[in-house]
Design a protein around this motif. Structure first.
Motif, PDB file in Angstrom:
ATOM      1  N   ASN A  39      21.240  50.816  -5.827  1.00  0.00           N
ATOM      2  CA  ASN A  39      21.424  49.462  -5.280  1.00  0.00           C
ATOM      3  C   ASN A  39      22.848  49.260  -4.776  1.00  0.00           C
ATOM      4  OD1 ASN A  39      22.714  49.463  -7.755  1.00  0.00           O
ATOM      5  ND2 ASN A  39      22.058  47.408  -8.327  1.00  0.00           N
ATOM      6  N   GLN A  41      26.133  48.561  -2.866  1.00  0.00           N
ATOM      7  CA  GLN A  41      26.608  47.749  -1.741  1.00  0.00           C
ATOM      8  C   GLN A  41      28.000  48.240  -1.373  1.00  0.00           C
ATOM      9  OE1 GLN A  41      26.106  43.293  -1.335  1.00  0.00           O
ATOM     10  NE2 GLN A  41      28.249  43.344  -1.938  1.00  0.00           N
ATOM     11  N   ASP A  70      16.761  50.295   7.408  1.00  0.00           N
ATOM     12  CA  ASP A  70      16.943  48.863   7.651  1.00  0.00           C
ATOM     13  C   ASP A  70      17.799  48.262   6.540  1.00  0.00           C
ATOM     14  OD1 ASP A  70      16.735  46.289   8.590  1.00  0.00           O
ATOM     15  OD2 ASP A  70      14.727  45.945   7.781  1.00  0.00           O
ATOM     16  N   VAL A  71      19.043  47.959   6.876  1.00  0.00           N
ATOM     17  CA  VAL A  71      19.946  47.343   5.903  1.00  0.00           C
ATOM     18  C   VAL A  71      20.558  46.095   6.530  1.00  0.00           C
ATOM     19  CG1 VAL A  71      20.522  49.517   4.748  1.00  0.00           C
ATOM     20  CG2 VAL A  71      21.947  48.714   6.645  1.00  0.00           C
ATOM     21  N   GLN A  72      20.949  45.180   5.684  1.00  0.00           N
ATOM     22  CA  GLN A  72      21.649  43.985   6.157  1.00  0.00           C
ATOM     23  C   GLN A  72      23.151  44.221   6.068  1.00  0.00           C
ATOM     24  OE1 GLN A  72      20.142  40.717   3.789  1.00  0.00           O
ATOM     25  NE2 GLN A  72      18.642  40.210   5.367  1.00  0.00           N
ATOM     26  N   THR A  73      23.869  43.695   7.056  1.00  0.00           N
ATOM     27  CA  THR A  73      25.323  43.796   7.054  1.00  0.00           C
ATOM     28  C   THR A  73      25.920  42.399   7.099  1.00  0.00           C
ATOM     29  OG1 THR A  73      25.331  44.021   9.458  1.00  0.00           O
ATOM     30  CG2 THR A  73      25.391  46.067   8.156  1.00  0.00           C
ATOM     31  N   LYS A  83      24.837  46.204   2.875  1.00  0.00           N
ATOM     32  CA  LYS A  83      23.995  45.986   1.696  1.00  0.00           C
ATOM     33  C   LYS A  83      22.936  47.069   1.595  1.00  0.00           C
ATOM     34  CE  LYS A  83      24.767  40.999   1.900  1.00  0.00           C
ATOM     35  NZ  LYS A  83      24.164  39.650   1.959  1.00  0.00           N
ATOM     36  N   CYS A  84      22.355  47.209   0.394  1.00  0.00           N
ATOM     37  CA  CYS A  84      21.321  48.225   0.211  1.00  0.00           C
ATOM     38  C   CYS A  84      19.984  47.712   0.753  1.00  0.00           C
ATOM     39  CB  CYS A  84      21.191  48.612  -1.257  1.00  0.00           C
ATOM     40  SG  CYS A  84      20.425  47.358  -2.297  1.00  0.00           S
ATOM     41  N   PRO A  85      19.054  48.610   1.073  1.00  0.00           N
ATOM     42  CA  PRO A  85      17.722  48.165   1.510  1.00  0.00           C
ATOM     43  C   PRO A  85      17.040  47.331   0.436  1.00  0.00           C
ATOM     44  CG  PRO A  85      18.027  50.546   1.841  1.00  0.00           C
ATOM     45  CD  PRO A  85      19.180  50.073   1.026  1.00  0.00           C
ATOM     46  N   LYS A  86      16.037  46.565   0.814  1.00  0.00           N
ATOM     47  CA  LYS A  86      15.364  45.679  -0.136  1.00  0.00           C
ATOM     48  C   LYS A  86      14.855  46.427  -1.351  1.00  0.00           C
ATOM     49  CE  LYS A  86      13.830  41.654   2.503  1.00  0.00           C
ATOM     50  NZ  LYS A  86      12.653  40.863   2.936  1.00  0.00           N
ATOM     51  N   TYR A  89      17.968  52.345  -2.344  1.00  0.00           N
ATOM     52  CA  TYR A  89      17.980  53.685  -1.777  1.00  0.00           C
ATOM     53  C   TYR A  89      17.131  54.607  -2.644  1.00  0.00           C
ATOM     54  CZ  TYR A  89      21.927  52.110   1.103  1.00  0.00           C
ATOM     55  OH  TYR A  89      22.724  51.445   1.998  1.00  0.00           O
TER      56      TYR A  89
END
Length: 492
Positions: A39, A41, A70-73, A83-86, A89
Motif C-alpha cells: 500500500n 504511497q 491506474d494510480v491517483q496522483t 498513491k497506490c492502486p485501489k 500493489y
C-alpha cells in the motif's frame, strides 16, 4: 535553454527482486528500492512548484511487463504524491514510476531526461488461518490432551475442511466434546431460537448448545476436557454474538481452570476501520459483552486478548500467517461460508451494521441487510440525503416497497466503506424524514439501546441532532478506544 528540475525522493520503505528486465530499454534506473509495502504511497519532492496540468502526461506507473497501472496522483506545491492502486500493489511484482519532460514546473521549466524509480513489492507470506496451523506448527498445544471444540459451519480451514473432521481424525489428542453458538453447529437455527444439546451420532460425543438455558459452558460441560479450542468466523460487528460466546467461554475456562486456545481468523471488515459509540458498562449484554465500538477492527484472537484484560484466562492465540491489518476478507483468498441465515455473503457482512441498527424504530432491513427503509420515508429524499453526505465507499439507490420508502446500498469500495458510521447516518436521516418514535429503556433495557451500547444515541435522535453532530458526540471515547486497543493487537 532547458532548465533541469533537481529532485530528491523522500519516505521510501522498500525491497527488490533480481531478474526483472528494465522495461524502459536502455534508460537508467535512477533509484531502486526493494521490500516495498503493497500500500506504498510515494512522495517525490522537486525544487520547484509543479504544474498540476502536466501530471497525467508526465508521470506513468507500469509493471514489469509494461502494463500501465491506474494510480491517483496529487500535487502539493513542489511535492508529487503517487498513491497506490485501489487494491494495492501485487505481492512480489516490480513496478516503475517514470517521469518525463512533459512534467513541468509552474514556470515551465522541465526535466532534461526521463527519470525512473524502480520498486518491488514485498512477497507476502502464504496466508494461513489459525486452524491451518494448529495440527502442524502448534500441535504441541493439544497433543496428549482431551479437547473440546467451540465451532460451527464456519470452522473450516483454508482448504474448506471442517475443523470437526480434522480433530476427529487427529490421533494424538482425544476429541471429547463440541460446543455450538447461536444458530447451532450447522448455522441453520433462526436468530434468537434456542438450540438443543445432543449426542453426535457419528462421533459419539456430546454437542453442547451455548444458546439454550445457558450461554456459558458449565462445569459439567467442561468436565471431560483439558483444553477448549475456539474456531468460529466473526463478522466484525459488536452485536453479532459469536464473539460474545468467545467471551463467555473464556470466562468459564478461567473459572474451571481450563486452557483456552483461539484459532485466529480475519476480521472481514479489515483491521483499520473502527466506528460507532463505545458500549457503556450498564449496557453489557450478550449482544455487547465489552466496551467496544460497533465495529472494532480486531480479529478473534485480538478480541480474546482484549477480553482477557478482565478475565485472566489461560489464553493462547494461534495466529494467522500472512495477515495484514489493511486486508479485508476478499484479500485473503478465502471463500465466505454463510455464517448465519441472514449473512449468506460478504456484502451482507459489510452492510450488517449499516442497515441493522433500527431495532424497535420501524426502520428495518431487507434482502440480507442490503436494503433499509421504513414507513413515511420518501425514497428519493432519503437517497439524496445519504448520497450528499459523501459517505466513503457506498452509494444509495432509491427503492421503495408497497408499504415503505428506502434505499438499496451499493458498496463501491469495500476497503473504505464504514458500516457503523453509515448506520448512524441512515438512522439520523430516516428520523429527519418520518420522525419515528425512539425506543426508550426504563427498568428494562430495550434492544435498541443494547445494540447502541448506550441510550445517548436515542436521545440525540429525539433532539434532532445531525449525524455529523452525533459523530462528534462519540468521537472522544472512540479515540480513547483506538489508543487502548493498540495493546492487544497481534498484526502490523
Amino acid at each position: 535553454m532547458k532548465r533541469k528540475i533537481i529532485y530528491t525522493f523522500l519516505m521510501l520503505f522498500i525491497f527488490s527482486l533480481a531478474g526483472y528486465n528494465n522495461v524502459f530499454g536502455k534508460n537508467k534506473i535512477d533509484l531502486e528500492k526493494i521490500n516495498v509495502a503493497s500500500n506504498k504511497q510515494w512522495k517525490i519532492k522537486f525544487n520547484r512548484k509543479l504544474d498540476v496540468s502536466t501530471i497525467n502526461k508526465g508521470v506513468t506507473v507500469v509493471d514489469s511487463k509494461g502494463n500501465n497501472i491506474d494510480v491517483q496522483t496529487e500535487v502539493q506545491d513542489n511535492t508529487l504524491i503517487v498513491k497506490c492502486p485501489k487494491q494495492g500493489y501485487k505481492s512480489g511484482e516490480t513496478y516503475f514510476i517514470k517521469m518525463n519532460n512533459n512534467l513541468k514546473s509552474v514556470k515551465k521549466s522541465f526535466l532534461d531526461k526521463d527519470y525512473i524509480l524502480k520498486f518491488t513489492i514485498e512477497k507476502q507470506e502464504k496466508f494461513k488461518l489459525g486452524d491451518d496451523r494448529l495440527l502442524t506448527e502448534y500441535n504441541y498445544l493439544i497433543d496428549g490432551k482431551r479437547v473440546g471444540l467451540v465451532t460451527n459451519q464456519t470452522g473450516v480451514n483454508s482448504q474448506g475442511k471442517s475443523m470437526i473432521d480434522e480433530l476427529a481424525n487427529y490421533k494424538k489428542a482425544e476429541f471429547n466434546a463440541l460446543y455450538g453458538p447461536e444458530h447451532g453447529i450447522n448455522g441453520q437455527a433462526s436468530a434468537g431460537d434456542y438450540v438443543k444439546s445432543y449426542i453426535d451420532e457419528k462421533l459419539k460425543i456430546p454437542v453442547y448448545s451455548l444458546y439454550n438455558d445457558t450461554r456459558m459452558p458449565t462445569e459439567d460441560m467442561l468436565q471431560g476436557i483439558d483444553v477448549l479450542v475456539f474456531d468460529i468466523q466473526d463478522i466484525g460487528a459488536r452485536s453479532y454474538t459469536y464473539m460474545s460466546t468467545l467471551n463467555y467461554c473464556m470466562t468459564a475456562a478461567a473459572k474451571y481452570n481450563k486452557q483456552i486456545i483461539v484459532l485466529d481468523r480475519p476480521n472481514p471488515l479489515g483491521g483499520e476501520i473502527m466506528d460507532g459509540p463505545i458500549l457503556e458498562d450498564k449496557y453489557k449484554t450478550f449482544v455487547g459483552v465489552d466496551n467496544l465500538p460497533m465495529t472494532h477492527g480486531m480479529t478473534a484472537g485480538e478480541l480474546a486478548k482484549f477480553f482477557n484484560r478482565k478475565i485472566n484466562a489461560e489464553l493462547v492465540v494461534v495466529p494467522m500467517n500472512g495477515y495484514k491489518r489493511n486486508m479485508i476478507f476478499q484479500d485473503t483468498g478465502l471463500d465466505w461460508v454463510q455464517s448465519s441465515p441472514y449473512i449468506p455473503n460478504i456484502t451482507s457482512v459489510f452492510c450488517y451494521n449499516a442497515t441493522g441498527l433500527g431495532e424497535g424504530t420501524g426502520i428495518f432491513q431487507r434482502d440480507y441487510f442490503k436494503w433499509v427503509g421504513g414507513k413515511g420515508i420518501d425514497s428519493d429524499n432519503f437517497a439524496s440525503l445519504l448520497n450528499n453526505a459523501n459517505l466513503p465507499g457506498v452509494t444509495f439507490i432509491p427503492e421503495g416497497t408497497p408499504s415503505a420508502g428506502g434505499v438499496r446500498l451499493k458498496v463501491t469500495d469495500y476497503h473504505t466503506f464504514n458500516p457503523a458510521k453509515t448506520g448512524i447516518y441512515v438512522l439520523a436521516y430516516a428520523h429527519s424524514l418520518n420522525r419515528f418514535e425512539v425506543p426508550k429503556s426504563g427498568e428494562r433495557i430495550i434492544m435498541f439501546d443494547k445494540i447502541m451500547g448506550t441510550d445517548m444515541i436515542g436521545k440525540y435522535l429525539e433532539e434532532g441532532y445531525t449525524p455529523q453532530h452525533i459523530e462528534e458526540k462519540y468521537r472522544v471515547e472512540l479515540e480513547k478506544f483506538k489508543e487502548e486497543r493498540k495493546k492487544y493487537l497481534i498484526y502490523n
